[in-house]
Design an enzyme around this catalytic site. Sequence first.
Site, short mmCIF file in Angstrom:
data_model
loop_
_atom_site.label_atom_id
_atom_site.label_comp_id
_atom_site.label_asym_id
_atom_site.label_seq_id
_atom_site.Cartn_x
_atom_site.Cartn_y
_atom_site.Cartn_z
N LYS A 19 -6.68 -39.86 0.55
CA LYS A 19 -7.25 -41.35 1.31
C LYS A 19 -6.48 -41.84 2.94
O LYS A 19 -5.26 -41.17 2.69
CB LYS A 19 -7.41 -42.53 0.18
CG LYS A 19 -8.24 -42.60 -0.88
CD LYS A 19 -8.81 -44.00 -1.05
CE LYS A 19 -9.68 -44.68 -1.98
NZ LYS A 19 -11.13 -44.32 -2.32
N ASN A 40 -22.02 -45.79 1.29
CA ASN A 40 -20.54 -46.48 0.85
C ASN A 40 -19.90 -47.68 1.59
O ASN A 40 -19.68 -46.90 2.92
CB ASN A 40 -19.36 -45.31 0.51
CG ASN A 40 -18.43 -44.86 1.53
OD1 ASN A 40 -17.47 -45.61 1.85
ND2 ASN A 40 -18.71 -43.90 2.49
N GLY A 58 -13.89 -49.40 2.69
CA GLY A 58 -13.33 -50.68 3.15
C GLY A 58 -11.57 -49.71 3.67
O GLY A 58 -11.10 -50.54 3.58
N CYS A 89 -13.75 -44.07 10.83
CA CYS A 89 -14.48 -45.22 9.83
C CYS A 89 -15.36 -46.23 9.86
O CYS A 89 -15.56 -46.69 11.05
CB CYS A 89 -12.91 -45.66 8.93
SG CYS A 89 -13.90 -46.53 7.78
N GLY A 113 -17.20 -34.19 -0.81
CA GLY A 113 -16.56 -35.97 -1.56
C GLY A 113 -17.77 -35.90 -2.05
O GLY A 113 -17.86 -35.99 -3.10
#
Lengths: 301, 273
Positions: free
Chosen positions: A40, A64, A67, A124, A261
Site C-alpha cells: 500500500k 474507491n 484515502g 492517487c 488489483g
Amino acid sequence: MKFLGKEIASPFVLASGILGISASSMLRAVRDGAGMVTTKSLSLTPRAGHDSPIIAEFDGGLTNSVGLTNPGIYEGLEEVEKYKRETDAPIIVSIFGRHIDDFAELAKLVNQSSADFIELNLSCPNVEDEFSRPFALDIHKVGKIVASVSRVTTIPFLTKLSPNAPNIIDIAKHAEEKGSHGATLINTLGHGMVIDIYTAKPVLKNHFGGISGPAIKPLAVKIVHDAYKRLNTPIIGTGGVTTGNDAIEMLMVGATTVGVGTAVYYRGVDVFKALDNELNAFIQQSEFTHWSELIGRVHRD
Amino acid sequence: MIKYPRMTMTVVNIREEANDIFTIELAFVNSNCDIKYFIAKPGQFIMVQVFGVGEKPFSIFHSVETSLSFTFKRIGSVTEALAKIKPHDLLTIRGPYGTEYTLSHGRNLLIGGGYATPPIRMLAYELKKQGFEEPTIINAARTQEYLLYSQEFNKLTNAYHEATDDGSRAYHGNAVELMRDLLTQEKFDKIYISGPEKMAYFAFLEAEKYGIPCEISLERYMKCGVGICGSCVLDPTGLILCQEGPVLSSETLRNIEDFGKLLRNKTGSIEKI
C-alpha cells in the site's frame, strides 16, 4: 524472466492498495502465484484514510476512495523486512508524499530497506481536497520529483501515472528522461460517482472515487500501447485485468508485467493462480513457449 | 454484473435491549432491492450504511425471508446515528458476508459474551429448528442489565447458565471461569463462542486443554468487508477475516499468532488487544 534485474516467476503483480498492509497478505499473494507484490502507498506519517464506505460497485467495476490508509513508512518497512525473510519474489514499495520533497525523504528510507523497487504514487485521485491536484497531472512536478528521487536511491524505481492527464505518455517519457526506471500505467480513472437512487445520495462516504475494474481496461490497454512505443523502460500494465486473456492483451501491447488489483475483488486472492493457469493454457495452445514472447507483439509487422 | 448488490431496506422497528444496546429490524422491500431477499446463516455479518455518516459491519441477530435484524452497541458515529433511526427510515446494507457456524450433533456448549451474543442466539435457534440436541448455553455480561435474551435462552434449553462480572445475577465471575467449572463436571463435543476477543481467547485455551474443538467468531476493524482493503488480515497466515471468517475453527486459530494478542487499527498499524 527478469524484471529490472530481478527474477520473477510470473508476470502478475499485486497492485498497490490491495491487501498490501501486511507481509502475511503479500506473501499469500506470492504463494498463490503472484510474481511480485506492491505495498500500500506509504507516507511519512500514519493515515487512517477515509471513512467507509470506501468502495462502491457498479456494472463495470469499482469506485474507491480509500484515502491512502497506511501505518506510515517506518511500520510499513518492518512489514517489508518480514516479507523478504520469507521469499525472493520482488517487492515494490509504493510511496506518496504531501510535498514534492517528501518523495526523496521516503525513497531514502526505502533505499535502506530490503525492498527491491520503489513506486512513486504521484496519481492517487482520492486526496485532492486534502493535497490539491495530483502531481501526476503536472509534467514539471513529475520531473522534479523523479529527479529528486533519482539522486537519493540506488534501487530502481517506477513512476505510477494518472490517466486523467491527457499528456500521460509525454509525462511518462519525461519521467524516464529524469531517471525513472519504469512506469506503472495506469492509476484509477476519474473521479467517478455511484448514486443510491432510493436515498438520492452518493454511496461513497467521500462522495466520489477512482474508477477501476473491467470498465477501464481498454483505456489502460491503449495507454500502455502508446507508452510502449515511446519508452525504453519496462511498463507494469495495470487497469481492469481480470482474466488471463486480459493479461495477454496487456502483454501484447507492451506491458512487461501485469498489475492485478480489482480482480482480487471479483475472484479472491486465489486470482493469481487462476491468471497463471489461464495464461499458460493460452501459451500451450499457441506457437509461443513463454509469456515473455507476448510482450509488444502487436507492434510487430 | 454486480458481484455484491447493495440493498436499501426499510426500518420496521428499533428497540433498546439494554443501556446503549439496540436491535434494528429491517424489511426487504422488493422494489428497493437489487435482490428479493436472502437468508443469512448464524455467524455471518452485514455492512450497514447510514448515508452521510458511514458504514460498519454488524453480526446478524435474526434472518428470515422477509426481514433481517442486527444488534449493536452505541459506540461511535455510525452506531450513534443508528440509535436515532426511526421506523420507515431507509438503511442500505451489503451482505451477508463471511463464514457461518457449522452445526454438529453431540453435546454442544454455546458461549456468548455481552453484546456479541446475537450470533449465539441465532445459532441456538438454528440448532433447535434443525432438530439437533439441546445445547448448554453460557450467557455472560458485565452486569445483569447486559445479559441479553435471557428469557429466549431459557426456552431454548434446560441447560442455560448466566454469569456476571459483578455478581449482580447468577454466577459471580466471567464466562471463562464459568466454562472452567462446567468442563470439570460435564463433557462436551464442541464449543461455539462469540464474545470479546480476550474472552474468546482464554475460552479457546481452556477448550484446548480438554481437546474440545471450537468455532469462534472474531471481530476486527473491517473497512471494505469484501477482502481487498487488508484491514482485517490476520498474521502470520494472511487469513482475510471478512471473507474467510468471522467464524474460525480451532484448527485455523492455532496458526494465528495475532489471536487474543494483536490487531490492526484504522491506519493498519499493529496494536495490542
